[in-house]
Write a protein that holds these residues in place. Structure first.
Motif, PDB file in Angstrom:
ATOM      1  N   TRP A 173      33.505  27.881  23.331  1.00 54.79           N
ATOM      2  CA  TRP A 173      34.076  26.598  23.733  1.00 54.79           C
ATOM      3  C   TRP A 173      33.549  25.377  23.005  1.00 54.79           C
ATOM      4  CZ3 TRP A 173      38.450  26.949  26.069  1.00 54.79           C
ATOM      5  CH2 TRP A 173      38.709  28.027  26.917  1.00 54.79           C
ATOM      6  N   LYS A 189      35.733  23.090  20.977  1.00 58.68           N
ATOM      7  CA  LYS A 189      36.981  22.563  21.534  1.00 58.68           C
ATOM      8  C   LYS A 189      36.648  21.338  22.373  1.00 58.68           C
ATOM      9  CE  LYS A 189      39.668  26.713  21.374  1.00 58.68           C
ATOM     10  NZ  LYS A 189      39.573  28.008  22.004  1.00 58.68           N
ATOM     11  N   ARG A 190      37.377  20.300  22.154  1.00 56.91           N
ATOM     12  CA  ARG A 190      37.095  19.060  22.882  1.00 56.91           C
ATOM     13  C   ARG A 190      37.312  19.224  24.381  1.00 56.91           C
ATOM     14  NH1 ARG A 190      39.744  13.615  20.679  1.00 56.91           N
ATOM     15  NH2 ARG A 190      41.475  15.012  20.219  1.00 56.91           N
ATOM     16  N   GLY A 191      36.388  18.667  25.157  1.00 59.98           N
ATOM     17  CA  GLY A 191      36.595  18.600  26.608  1.00 59.98           C
ATOM     18  C   GLY A 191      36.620  19.945  27.301  1.00 59.98           C
ATOM     19  N   SER A 192      35.932  20.911  26.749  1.00 60.14           N
ATOM     20  CA  SER A 192      36.067  22.249  27.303  1.00 60.14           C
ATOM     21  C   SER A 192      34.946  22.610  28.275  1.00 60.14           C
ATOM     22  CB  SER A 192      36.128  23.261  26.179  1.00 60.14           C
ATOM     23  OG  SER A 192      35.017  23.082  25.347  1.00 60.14           O
ATOM     24  N   LEU A 193      34.148  21.628  28.683  1.00 59.24           N
ATOM     25  CA  LEU A 193      33.032  21.923  29.570  1.00 59.24           C
ATOM     26  C   LEU A 193      33.479  22.670  30.824  1.00 59.24           C
ATOM     27  CD1 LEU A 193      30.097  21.643  30.403  1.00 59.24           C
ATOM     28  CD2 LEU A 193      30.613  19.409  31.347  1.00 59.24           C
ATOM     29  N   ILE A 194      34.574  22.215  31.424  1.00 57.35           N
ATOM     30  CA  ILE A 194      35.024  22.846  32.661  1.00 57.35           C
ATOM     31  C   ILE A 194      35.413  24.299  32.403  1.00 57.35           C
ATOM     32  CG2 ILE A 194      36.807  22.775  34.463  1.00 57.35           C
ATOM     33  CD1 ILE A 194      36.740  19.713  34.185  1.00 57.35           C
ATOM     34  N   MET A 195      36.038  24.546  31.260  1.00 53.89           N
ATOM     35  CA  MET A 195      36.419  25.924  30.936  1.00 53.89           C
ATOM     36  C   MET A 195      35.177  26.800  30.758  1.00 53.89           C
ATOM     37  SD  MET A 195      39.597  25.829  31.144  1.00 53.89           S
ATOM     38  CE  MET A 195      40.250  27.351  30.467  1.00 53.89           C
ATOM     39  N   HIS A 250      33.836  27.613  34.051  1.00 56.09           N
ATOM     40  CA  HIS A 250      34.657  28.659  34.682  1.00 56.09           C
ATOM     41  C   HIS A 250      34.216  30.030  34.187  1.00 56.09           C
ATOM     42  CE1 HIS A 250      37.703  27.046  37.284  1.00 56.09           C
ATOM     43  NE2 HIS A 250      38.033  26.107  36.427  1.00 56.09           N
ATOM     44  N   ARG A 294      25.555  15.520  32.827  1.00 53.36           N
ATOM     45  CA  ARG A 294      27.019  15.604  32.737  1.00 53.36           C
ATOM     46  C   ARG A 294      27.528  16.867  33.423  1.00 53.36           C
ATOM     47  NH1 ARG A 294      30.840  15.209  28.919  1.00 53.36           N
ATOM     48  NH2 ARG A 294      32.000  15.893  30.707  1.00 53.36           N
ATOM     49  N   VAL A 314      29.945  17.073  36.806  1.00 50.15           N
ATOM     50  CA  VAL A 314      31.209  17.806  36.881  1.00 50.15           C
ATOM     51  C   VAL A 314      31.153  18.872  37.978  1.00 50.15           C
ATOM     52  CG1 VAL A 314      32.605  19.496  35.644  1.00 50.15           C
ATOM     53  CG2 VAL A 314      31.939  17.374  34.516  1.00 50.15           C
ATOM     54  N   PHE A 320      31.589  17.587  41.397  1.00 46.16           N
ATOM     55  CA  PHE A 320      32.878  16.973  41.723  1.00 46.16           C
ATOM     56  C   PHE A 320      33.901  18.015  42.151  1.00 46.16           C
ATOM     57  CE2 PHE A 320      37.141  15.505  40.702  1.00 46.16           C
ATOM     58  CZ  PHE A 320      37.151  14.254  41.309  1.00 46.16           C
ATOM     59  N   TYR A 321      33.888  19.131  41.475  1.00 47.75           N
ATOM     60  CA  TYR A 321      34.922  20.137  41.721  1.00 47.75           C
ATOM     61  C   TYR A 321      34.461  21.177  42.743  1.00 47.75           C
ATOM     62  CZ  TYR A 321      37.169  18.149  37.619  1.00 47.75           C
ATOM     63  OH  TYR A 321      37.765  17.285  36.736  1.00 47.75           O
ATOM     64  N   TYR A 339      35.434  23.992  43.328  1.00 44.07           N
ATOM     65  CA  TYR A 339      35.497  25.392  42.917  1.00 44.07           C
ATOM     66  C   TYR A 339      34.134  25.914  42.474  1.00 44.07           C
ATOM     67  CZ  TYR A 339      37.931  29.485  41.076  1.00 44.07           C
ATOM     68  OH  TYR A 339      38.391  30.753  40.853  1.00 44.07           O
ATOM     69  N   PHE A 340      33.310  25.024  41.954  1.00 44.34           N
ATOM     70  CA  PHE A 340      32.016  25.482  41.427  1.00 44.34           C
ATOM     71  C   PHE A 340      30.964  25.564  42.515  1.00 44.34           C
ATOM     72  CE2 PHE A 340      33.950  23.447  37.598  1.00 44.34           C
ATOM     73  CZ  PHE A 340      34.194  24.632  36.939  1.00 44.34           C
TER      74      PHE A 340
END
Ligand SMILES: Cc1cc2nc3c(=O)[nH]c(=O)nc-3n(C[C@H](O)[C@H](O)[C@H](O)COP(=O)(O)O)c2cc1C
Ligand code: SF4
Ligand code: FES
Ligand code: FES
Lengths: 551, 259
Positions: free
Chosen positions: B107, B110-116, B119, B146, B150, B153-154, B156-157
């Motif tokens: 990851w 890839k930009r902005g892929s922290l959430i992925m 997961h 950071r 994240v 906030f979510y 799911y984690f």
């Protein structure tokens, strides 16, 4: 793939299908998978293999066929007779289905209605649940295997894209505008207009984003479309991309839908291999590809600016608009966000023409709409109805009234942002305007039926509790107002509220509607307000008895 | 959990290339797979977890009925299949270091892929352990703050290790109307934990979720991804029993995947 190869592929697939005397489709969407649909498929295959009928009978998975509460559903189609739809088929019944129905049909018999053990496992396709629905977006569900690209192509798949590749961006936008298609994600903004706005912004990089967050709890239409017909959404996005000269597509799908993610991933792989996406789309020299991003359980991420933040890997908090995403969206580039169902409508419109699409529905709401009919409804599941059908027809005829025989009190549409519609207003035709006028909204399409034993006060409390929990906390009206309102509502539910509290609720609600930053806070009071509007007596009945002064 | 002794009779069902066992599910396979072959190639072989102290799987002849259910702790109902394939195996206790490198490499460009990436990490380990998050952050060049921002906030984690079997009771609207609150209360009583907690032996984790997308089958519960649908609200005990029946299969599934 060259454009003219579509026909070749379609013809080859159709010939393949024709070679089978009987085709079986077992719903392999999430609902039915949880009732062992995969076991049914395995059982059917095993039995057919044992009887050496594999060359005459094809076994497929399929998308949701609507009546999820009666799953797993199995549809039998044959060249010689009408379709039969089996319900609640357990894996151990697979052999029975083959023996009692498939084999006789292969032998040339006509089976009107299976008897014996299967009698109560057959659904009447003339039942209003099926007969009154108008399938357009769901046309392929139950008729194709969502994991096979060729199945989709055989049903005119990707022909709309081919047409779009010969049109100018402006013309595609015009066609969409003429069709009257409006966003199915909630607000109902005209899709053609949104595309045209994005098209007019000059930029080398533009994004088209599919909003598959489906945060409304109790709604599953978008998930079902992604699971049942993923290529339709991909094709819709490709066309949207052409219409606004977008350079990259992004699917944002909630993590709670692993099957939808898997199907979209698979479909994208197939599309790339077939040259329908990727470096050279349909041999046109145009390159366009997709990425998939997962949500992570935050309702607010369905809101456009929060969704963008989430794709960027940040906390999903909304930001003030303007600038609108069409000007400054993902990575500060122009972006267009569309709902799954909106996108699934796109290929149909392009293929059949805007006038065809606009011929259905009301003056300002065209086409069909998917609803997830749940709650106390007798028939629970996914339904598609033309705009303009009365709510009564949807609830009483298609839904079949209540399961318990109790009287229906109201329905809730629009989820946590919507409102309740009492039974006496059910004769209203479904449209964006009408639902709004009744104090609710179309929303994404959750339709929850409640009966006379359900308390609207508690339902209002449930939704408000949800919104308070899901508030991102960025702005005070929503963060503080929501909590205060919930506090008062809890008091009323507990039986310690006063008439003053109801007044305060209305005041706080107004402040939230006016001052919240995003639509979550602006609409959070709606379920409570609509409950108050239609069922105020249920609130007042629960108040603390006013002490009567002694004589 | 106390070990369940199985006196089981199996039915075999073919799923793609592999064989599986079933009790309620699965058609009988007529003679096309020899019992020996089945035992050799399927999950039944060798150290199948529930095979401890149990006879060799018996392949019933076509048409025979499995035995009746025995008393508590002894199940003579054969084990579920279609199910088994879906009850995911318990998560590994911690992601090995090189695996984090793999995730990071996948990851980081890839930009902005922290959430992925998170997961991927959670789907491997079952939660986001602090050490793994630090390593991931280090390799992806993202500050721990950071990541923390994240992850908190979510919903799911998860930040703490959940029990081996995560029981998610759906509290979405459709399930709510059908009385899921009562179901959850029953589960809390049954497992003696509150929503959001794990049992002391870390076997179960109970959590409330909002809508699993099978609303037509409300009310429902999912366990490591496998859904138990159309429940009655007073059936918590029964649900836990069914989970226990399905559990060994989950481990067997795990084993077969590892092969
Ligand atoms: C709190 C909130 C949640 C939302 N959730 C969704 C959602 O789950 N799916 C969706 O398509 N739109 C959702 N929307 C609406 C989107 O922000 C956006 O309007 C929509 O995706 C636009 O697509 P459309 O024009 O095709 O309808 C939500 C809006 C808000 C304020
Ligand atoms: S209205 Fe609520 S959800 Fe929206 S930005 Fe404000 S606090 Fe966040
Ligand atoms: S999920 Fe199978 S019919 Fe809806
Ligand atoms: S509300 Fe429970 S699955 Fe949707």
């Amino acid at each position: 793939m060259k454009p003219e190869e579509l026909e070749v592929k379609a013809a080859a697939e159709l010939a393949k299908q024709q070679a089978f005397d009987v085709r079986l489709f077992t719903c392999s969407s999430r609902g039915c998978q949880s009732s062992e649909a995969l076991g049914v498929i395995a059982g059917l295959k095993a039995e057919l293999k044992a009887r050496q009928l594999e060359s005459r009978v094809q076994v497929n998975g399929s998308g949701c066929m609507g009546l999820c509460s009666k799953g797993p559903l199995v549809r039998m189609t044959s060249k010689t007779q009408k379709d039969i739809l089996f319900s609640e088929i357990k894996p151990e019944m697979a052999a029975m289905v083959v023996e009692q129905v498939v084999v006789p049909v292969l032998e040339g018999k006509t089976i009107e209605k299976p008897g014996g053990d299967l009698e109560h496992h057959t659904l009447d396709l003339n039942d209003p649940f099926f007969a009154m629905q108008v399938y357009s977006v769901l046309e392929n569900n139950g008729k194709i295997d969502p994991e096979k690209l060729d199945d989709y192509i055989a049903r005119d798949g990707y022909k709309a894209l081919r047409k779009a590749l010969t049109m100018s961006a402006e013309d595609i936008c015009k066609e969409m505008l003429a069709s009257g298609l409006r966003g199915r994600g909630g607000a109902g903004f005209p899709t053609g207009l949104k595309w045209d706005l994005t098209r007019k912004v000059q930029s080398d990089v533009k994004y088209i984003i599919c909003n598959g967050d489906e945060g409304d709890p109790g709604a599953f239409m978008d998930g079902s479309v992604l699971e049942g017909d993923p290529h339709a959404v991909i094709e819709g996005m490709l066309i949207a991309a052409r219409a606004m000269n977008a350079t990259q597509g992004v699917f944002y799908i909630r993590a709670e839908y692993p099957l939808a993610v898997e199907r979209v991933e698979k479909a994208l792989r197939q599309a790339r291999v077939a040259g329908l996406a990727g470096k050279n789309v349909m041999d046109s020299g145009w390159a366009f590809d997709f990425e998939i991003r997962l949500g992570a359980g935050a309702f607010v991420c369905g809101e456009e600016t929060a969704l963008i933040a989430s794709i960027e890997g940040k906390r999903g908090t909304p930001r003030p608009r303007p600038p609108f995403p069409a000007v400054k969206g993902l990575w500060d580039q122009p972006s267009c966000i569309n709902n799954v169902e909106t996108l699934a409508n796109v290929p149909i419109i392009l293929l059949k023409g805007a006038p065809w699409f606009a011929s259905r529905g009301t003056e300002k709401s065209k086409g069909t709409k998917l609803f997830a009919l749940t709650g106390k409804s007798k028939n629970n599941g996914l339904v598609e109805v033309p705009m303009g059908m009365t709510l009564r027809d949807v609830i009483e005829k298609i839904g079949g009234g209540t399961d318990s025989g109790l009287k229906i009190k109201a329905i809730q549409t629009g989820g946590p942002s919507g409102g309740m519609i009492p039974e006496h207003q059910f004769d209203t035709p479904v449209s964006y305007e009408n639902l709004q006028q009744l104090g609710s909204m179309m929303g994404s399409g959750g339709m929850i039926v409640i009966d006379e034993h359900d308390s609207v006060v508690e339902l209002a409390q449930f939704y408000l509790d949800f919104c308070v929990d899901e508030s991102c906390g960025k702005c005070a009206p929503c963060r503080i107002g929501g909590t205060q309102m919930l506090h008062l509502l809890n008091k009323i539910v507990a039986g310690t509220g006063t008439a003053e509290d109801i007044k305060t609720i209305r005041k706080v609600a107004k402040a939230m509607q006016k001052a919240s930053l995003c639509a979550l806070g602006q609409t959070a009071p709606n379920p409570t307000l609509s409950a108050l509007r239609h069922f105020e007596h249920e609130f007042t009945e629960r108040l603390l008895p006013v002490a009567t002064p002694k004589a | 959990m106390t070990a369940i002794t199985y006196t089981v009779r199996y039915r075999l069902v073919q799923f793609g290339q592999s064989l599986v066992v079933t009790n309620r599910g699965g058609a009988w396979i007529r003679g096309e797979i020899s019992p020996e072959g089945a035992v050799e190639s399927g999950v039944l072989s060798r150290d199948w977890p529930c095979a401890a102290g149990v006879q060799t799987p018996e392949i019933l002849p076509w048409g025979a009925r499995p035995g009746k259910r025995g008393g508590r702790g002894t199940m003579s109902t054969p084990i579920e299949v279609a199910t088994a394939v879906k009850v995911a195996a318990p998560k590994a206790p911690a992601a090995p270091k090189d695996e984090i490198t793999l995730i990071a490499n996948k990851w980081k460009n890839k930009r902005g892929s922290l959430i992925m990436a998170l997961h991927d990490l959670q789907s491997r380990v079952g939660y986001v352990p602090r050490e793994s998050a630090m390593r991931l952050g280090h390799e992806m060049d993202v500050p721990l703050a950071r990541i923390y921002e994240v992850v908190t906030f979510y919903n799911y984690f998860k930040l703490e290790a959940p029990g081996k079997y995560v029981i998610s009771v759906c509290l979405g609207t459709a399930c709510h109307i059908k009385g899921s609150a009562e179901l959850l209360a029953g589960m809390e009583k049954e497992l003696k934990v509150r929503e959001g907690q794990s049992t002391p032996d870390k076997e179960y984790h109970l959590q409330a979720v909002r809508c699993l997308g099978c609303c037509g089958l409300a009310p429902l519960v999912s366990v490591n991804g496998k859904v138990y649908a159309k429940l009655k609200t007073n059936e918590s005990h029964h649900v836990i029993e069914r989970i226990q029946i399905d559990k060994p299969m989950a481990e067997a599934d795990h084993e077969s995947l590892a092969e």
